[in-house]
Scaffold this active site. Structure first.
Site, PDB file in Angstrom:
ATOM      1  N   TYR A  72       0.850  -1.186   0.000  1.00 44.64           N
ATOM      2  CA  TYR A  72       0.000   0.000   0.000  1.00 44.64           C
ATOM      3  C   TYR A  72       0.887   1.236   0.000  1.00 44.64           C
ATOM      4  O   TYR A  72       1.978   1.238   0.583  1.00 44.64           O
ATOM      5  CB  TYR A  72      -0.902   0.031   1.231  1.00 44.64           C
ATOM      6  CG  TYR A  72      -1.903  -1.089   1.315  1.00 44.64           C
ATOM      7  CD1 TYR A  72      -3.209  -0.915   0.856  1.00 44.64           C
ATOM      8  CD2 TYR A  72      -1.558  -2.312   1.867  1.00 44.64           C
ATOM      9  CE1 TYR A  72      -4.134  -1.937   0.947  1.00 44.64           C
ATOM     10  CE2 TYR A  72      -2.480  -3.340   1.964  1.00 44.64           C
ATOM     11  CZ  TYR A  72      -3.763  -3.146   1.497  1.00 44.64           C
ATOM     12  OH  TYR A  72      -4.677  -4.160   1.590  1.00 44.64           O
ATOM     13  N   HIS A 106      -6.530   1.337  -1.778  1.00 48.54           N
ATOM     14  CA  HIS A 106      -6.318  -0.071  -2.092  1.00 48.54           C
ATOM     15  C   HIS A 106      -4.859  -0.289  -2.509  1.00 48.54           C
ATOM     16  O   HIS A 106      -4.176   0.637  -2.958  1.00 48.54           O
ATOM     17  CB  HIS A 106      -7.246  -0.519  -3.219  1.00 48.54           C
ATOM     18  CG  HIS A 106      -8.685  -0.573  -2.820  1.00 48.54           C
ATOM     19  ND1 HIS A 106      -9.234  -1.624  -2.125  1.00 48.54           N
ATOM     20  CD2 HIS A 106      -9.701   0.306  -3.014  1.00 48.54           C
ATOM     21  CE1 HIS A 106     -10.518  -1.404  -1.915  1.00 48.54           C
ATOM     22  NE2 HIS A 106     -10.823  -0.238  -2.440  1.00 48.54           N
ATOM     23  N   LYS A 157      -4.725  -4.830  -9.913  1.00 48.55           N
ATOM     24  CA  LYS A 157      -3.389  -4.746  -9.339  1.00 48.55           C
ATOM     25  C   LYS A 157      -2.373  -5.163 -10.392  1.00 48.55           C
ATOM     26  O   LYS A 157      -2.683  -5.939 -11.296  1.00 48.55           O
ATOM     27  CB  LYS A 157      -3.246  -5.636  -8.098  1.00 48.55           C
ATOM     28  CG  LYS A 157      -4.220  -5.315  -6.982  1.00 48.55           C
ATOM     29  CD  LYS A 157      -3.963  -6.179  -5.769  1.00 48.55           C
ATOM     30  CE  LYS A 157      -5.075  -6.073  -4.757  1.00 48.55           C
ATOM     31  NZ  LYS A 157      -5.422  -4.720  -4.375  1.00 48.55           N
TER      32      LYS A 157
END
EC number: 4.6.1.16
Length: 633
Positions: free
Chosen positions: A535, A543, A586
């Protein structure tokens, strides 16, 4: 430590200053003015203002264009020199090493909140990340009016699920409406293509005079068509000489979709049409059940096993009651017929006290010579002798008794008995004991867990944690803790003599220490199939943007002299991990860790300790992006 960074850190978005000077317009809604004001909420940037469990005292900024800034800088420097602040870390937290879970447990509530709010270390044993089980229980029991993050997350997911369900329903309705319109348009087109017969070819029917018909024809005839019916717009198939429907080639989309997929389906339909359809029975109707997929079907399900048993027993009892009613109606008819043929009774006592030696009544129309059944009355109930007891006791219904009888000894039905039994099961058993006061105090049963990498970073890197032995409660030194964590990174744990620089803990800790030093917040990423997720500020603010996969590398040529385990990763593994991370927005980062050979690592451990040995680990990051034709042109 030699490091090659290829990840560009994202600039933090600048926070817009709050317009405190502007006043909000006065609300004209009376409900809003009458509602009690909510307590002010502490902003997140104040709760999580410390990125680590230590405090720093930076000097003020010096501006050459402003001479007063130099004076401010001098005053702050003199204050720290003459009155130095306490050494940091000023607060040292305590944790207990647990060999069963291979983690460090922290049980002090103040230490738990400090470690979570100052760097997002660890997780709650009964929570996903933040240790808020106690708050969640208070909210569930209604003792606290606040909500927790899990409840808000669950409500958002339920709202998204409901929105998706409504959207899918609307799309399905639109598709069905479009299909209906296309079918209607197709039928109109086919009907329009059929030519109507010309009016000249239609022979007029002769007029029929009602007066010319005989009387018996007029009486038998209700209506007589006097004119030819107008042709309808409905599609009428053409017929050939043999009387069969003329087949047409399937040229439209509906006709093509209506064709069978194989000859087996056609043969099955012919066999099904040739066999007579069995009459529907109750058992077949019961078997035709559908899975509860809609909200109404889910709400119709029983809430507990007791309700399910009650429904099944009530259905069985209703069937038995229906059969018994049919039998009782037949017996009543026989009894009524017997009573009409018997002699009138003198009194109820004589009827009840009659013995089997009395002569049976003769039926009308039957001679005496015909053999009859002796000692068998017309109705079995007239043969019973009823005696009442002076003491009336309630009938006890046992759990093992069968629920086959419709009427019990006390006259109540089995449905009533079962309903009372279910209510008795659901209600708590009240004993004749003195009432005791149940304590409403809620005890916090959650503890805090620190991963081995987090615990060693707090102990060795920051010095803000002290790990103690669970048996002796003596503090464990950094060297002993490192050996213990290295040995427990294998399963089963290895001895000290079998440890090497390629231990999983050393490789993982090198990556964790590397990203912590760069300002990232790494946390375990087993949920997403990776080793770590990082993070930028913490899980409260945003997120995670990257998923980390650690790959040990043995690039030193001296590793050929020692046994080591090479990483066996395949392309399918890489594409699978990348696909999983792409679904959660991601990016995949492969972190290669160059592990030093055992002689170099042992020599550095003897000379400079843990810090010198960790400097021999080299970190290399490689960003993996999924190739897309539209994006990567």
């Amino acid at each position: 430590m030699a490091e090659n960074m290829t990840i560009a850190t994202m600039a933090q978005p600048s926070e817009s200053p709050s317009k405190s000077g502007e006043e909000a317009p006065a609300s004209t809604n009376p409900a809003a003015t009458s509602a009690p004001p909510r307590p002010p909420r502490v902003p997140y940037h104040q709760i999580y203002k410390l990125p680590a469990p230590i405090r720093t005292f930076p000097l003020p900024t010096f501006y050459p264009s402003n001479p007063l800034s130099l004076f401010h800088l001098a005053v702050a420097w003199l204050r720290q020199v003459l009155l130095p602040p306490p050494a940091e870390p000023s607060v040292i937290h305590e944790g207990i090493w647990d060999p069963d879970t291979r983690s460090v447990h922290v049980k002090d509530p103040k230490s738990i909140r400090a470690l979570w709010e100052q760097g997002f270390y660890g997780k709650g044993s009964l929570s996903r990340s933040e240790p808020n089980w106690f708050k969640r229980e208070l909210s569930r029991r209604g003792l606290d009016g606040t909500t927790v993050s899990e409840e808000r997350t669950a409500s958002r997911r339920e709202e998204r699920r409901q929105v998706k369900w409504e959207r899918a329903k609307a799309e399905l309705e639109a598709i069905e409406k479009q299909k209906h319109e296309e079918a209607k348009l197709n039928s109109e087109t086919v009907n329009a293509a059929i030519p109507e017969p010309p009016a000249a070819e239609i022979e007029p029917e002769p007029e029929v005079l009602l007066s010319s018909l005989p009387d018996h024809v007029l009486s038998a005839t209700s209506t007589i068509p006097l004119s030819r019916a107008a042709p309808t717009n409905e599609f009428v198939p053409k017929t050939v000489a043999h009387g069969h429907v003329e087949p047409k080639p399937p040229v439209g989309p509906l006709e093509l979709l209506a064709l069978p997929n194989s000859y087996a389906l056609v043969r099955g339909e012919e066999l099904a049409l040739s066999q007579p359809e069995p009459a529907p029975t109750e058992e077949n109707v019961r078997k035709e059940l559908k899975a509860p997929v809609g909200p109404i079907e889910l709400l119709a399900l029983p809430n507990s096993l007791v309700d399910l048993v009650a429904l099944s027993v009530v259905s069985v009892l209703s069937e038995d009651a229906g059969v018994d009613e049919d039998e009782s109606s037949t017996e009543d008819q026989l009894e009524a017929s017997a009573l009409t043929n018997d002699e009138p009774e003198t009194s109820a006592t004589e009827a009840n006290d009659s013995t089997s030696s009395s002569s049976p009544p003769h039926t009308d129309g039957l001679p005496d010579s015909q053999p009859t059944q002796e000692n068998v009355p017309a109705t079995p109930e007239r043969r019973k002798s009823v005696r009442f007891s002076s003491t009336v006791e309630s009938t006890t219904f046992q759990h093992t008794d069968a629920a086959s009888e419709v009427k019990n000894n006390n006259g109540s039905s089995d449905v009533e008995v079962f309903s009372s039994f279910v209510s008795a099961v659901e209600k708590p058993v009240i004993l004749n004991v003195e009432p005791t006061v149940i304590s409403q105090e809620l005890v916090d049963k959650e503890h805090f867990q620190l991963a081995p990498e987090e615990a060693f970073f707090l102990t060795f890197g920051l010095g803000a944690l002290r790990v103690v032995d669970p048996v002796t409660e003596a503090p464990i030194s950094n060297e002993q803790l490192l050996i213990k964590l290295r040995a427990n990174s294998y399963f089963p744990p290895r001895s000290v003599d079998n440890l090497s620089p390629e231990d999983p803990f050393l490789v993982q800790y090198a990556v964790y220490h590397h990203f912590r030093s760069l300002g990232w917040v790494p946390r375990h990423g087993i949920k997403f199939g990776v080793d770590w997720i990082i993070y930028q500020r913490g899980p409260v603010f945003d997120h995670s943007e990257f998923g980390i996969m650690v790959v040990p590398s043995f690039s030193d040529p001296r590793w050929s002299e020692f046994e080591h385990e090479e990483s066996k990763k395949t392309w399918s593994w890489l594409m699978g991990v990348n696909r999983v991370l792409s679904h959660v927005l991601k990016s995949l980062v492969l972190v290669y860790v160059d592990v030093p050979p055992p002689p170099v690592f042992d020599e550095e451990m003897k000379k400079g300790g843990i810090a010198a040995a960790l400097k021999k680990f080299t970190i290399r990051e490689v960003m993996v992006r999924r190739f897309s034709v539209n994006r990567n042109r």
